[in-house]
Write a protein that holds these residues in place. Sequence first.
Motif, short mmCIF file in Angstrom:
data_model
loop_
_atom_site.label_atom_id
_atom_site.label_comp_id
_atom_site.label_asym_id
_atom_site.label_seq_id
_atom_site.Cartn_x
_atom_site.Cartn_y
_atom_site.Cartn_z
N TRP A 191 -1.50 73.34 52.49
CA TRP A 191 -2.22 73.66 51.26
C TRP A 191 -1.65 72.84 50.11
CZ3 TRP A 191 1.38 76.62 53.66
CH2 TRP A 191 2.53 76.96 52.91
N LEU A 192 -2.47 72.73 49.04
CA LEU A 192 -2.05 71.99 47.85
C LEU A 192 -1.09 72.84 47.05
CD1 LEU A 192 -2.56 69.42 46.09
CD2 LEU A 192 -4.30 70.75 44.89
N SER A 193 0.14 72.35 46.88
CA SER A 193 1.17 73.12 46.18
C SER A 193 1.48 72.58 44.80
CB SER A 193 2.46 73.14 47.02
OG SER A 193 2.91 71.83 47.28
N SER A 194 1.04 71.33 44.50
CA SER A 194 1.27 70.78 43.16
C SER A 194 0.24 69.70 42.91
CB SER A 194 2.68 70.20 43.04
OG SER A 194 2.91 69.72 41.73
N PRO A 195 -0.50 69.74 41.75
CA PRO A 195 -1.59 68.80 41.51
C PRO A 195 -1.10 67.47 40.94
CG PRO A 195 -1.46 70.34 39.71
CD PRO A 195 -0.40 70.75 40.69
N PHE A 196 -2.07 66.57 40.75
CA PHE A 196 -1.82 65.26 40.15
C PHE A 196 -1.87 65.40 38.63
CE2 PHE A 196 -3.72 61.41 38.28
CZ PHE A 196 -2.83 60.43 38.73
N GLY A 197 -0.98 64.68 37.94
CA GLY A 197 -0.97 64.67 36.47
C GLY A 197 0.25 65.38 35.91
N TYR A 198 0.12 65.83 34.65
CA TYR A 198 1.24 66.51 34.02
C TYR A 198 1.45 67.89 34.64
CZ TYR A 198 1.48 62.95 30.40
OH TYR A 198 1.64 61.77 29.73
N ARG A 199 2.75 68.26 34.76
CA ARG A 199 3.12 69.56 35.33
C ARG A 199 4.50 69.94 34.80
NH1 ARG A 199 5.41 68.60 41.50
NH2 ARG A 199 7.06 67.15 40.88
N THR A 200 4.91 71.15 35.09
CA THR A 200 6.27 71.59 34.76
C THR A 200 7.19 71.16 35.89
OG1 THR A 200 5.43 73.50 33.54
CG2 THR A 200 7.73 73.57 34.27
N ASP A 201 8.22 70.41 35.54
CA ASP A 201 9.15 69.92 36.55
C ASP A 201 9.86 71.10 37.22
OD1 ASP A 201 11.96 68.93 37.47
OD2 ASP A 201 10.77 67.11 37.22
N PRO A 202 9.86 71.16 38.57
CA PRO A 202 10.45 72.32 39.25
C PRO A 202 11.97 72.37 39.15
CG PRO A 202 9.79 70.65 40.83
CD PRO A 202 9.27 70.20 39.51
N PHE A 203 12.60 71.29 38.69
CA PHE A 203 14.07 71.27 38.61
C PHE A 203 14.59 71.49 37.18
CE2 PHE A 203 13.17 69.00 42.54
CZ PHE A 203 14.11 69.54 43.41
N ASN A 204 13.89 70.99 36.16
CA ASN A 204 14.39 71.15 34.79
C ASN A 204 13.43 71.89 33.88
OD1 ASN A 204 12.38 69.24 34.11
ND2 ASN A 204 13.82 67.52 34.30
#
Length: 312
Positions: A191-204
């Motif tokens: 399944w799609l877990s993260s889209p293309f484009g701007y997002r919240t970085d999962p590490f910072n």
Amino acid sequence: MNIILVGQNHGRSKVFTLHPGGILVVAAFTLAIVALCAWAGYQAAMARVADRPVVPSYILAQWHETLQGQEKQLAELEREAREQVDAMTLRLGEMQGRLLRLDALGQRFVDNGAVAADEFNFDEAPAVGGPEEEAGEARSFTSPQLTQLINQLDQRIRDREQQLRLLDTLISNRRLEDERFVEGRPITWGWLSSPFGYRTDPFNGKRTWHNGVDLAGKDGSDIISVAAGVVTFAGDRHGYGNLVEIDHGDGLVTRYAHAKTVEVEVGQVVQKGQAIATMGSTGRSTGPHVHFEVLQNGKARNPVTYIQRASR
């Protein structure tokens, strides 16, 4: 020995008495007459033959020369006939070879689905027929007519070869384009877990740009190529972990990152749907997934656009 001669007058007869010596004289006289007649017949026959005209020797020589010329002409005609038969046989052999190639090409069209298998059977001769003509109307072909038919058939075969080769090239190019056409998902399940484009970085937790999409799935499951192409990178890359990069031509490149294992090598030609790696969590990753990128002339494109092509 007595010889009795009976006359016509009054039935009178005369009797002659022959002694043995007289008998011999009469026999010798008779044989002499027979021999004389035979000799006269022989002389008459020879005279008749001698009276016939004698064929001059120069005429006999001309007849002999004419006969030799006719024999040479006959031998030349036989040689030319053999050469024509040999030439026709050679051409028929070449045409047969070309027909076999056409049959193989046609069978390949059937195997590839370009032609319906139940519509054409290239393993059997085409069915033909028609009413039989009257015996007086049916005639055998003459040599010039047969040569003309072979020339016409040869030209038709050449035309068909050119047309089928062009068709084969078009089908091959279309198939190649279909293979190179980027579409579908790079996984068989997930399944799609993260889209293309701007997002919240999962590490910072900051707002960052994401060049691709993340597709989560089962660890160790297959990652597949979405189109045919040539592998241009296969190994570890900073941030991507184990990465496979494939060039599909026309400036189109796809990337498959965070793989657990890489199953291809640089320079290898891969087909659409071929397994190229297994899903993992190498590099900058929070769990098993594949980071999928599509680049057109070096610029990132939204992979969802290409994924959705498969459903059209």
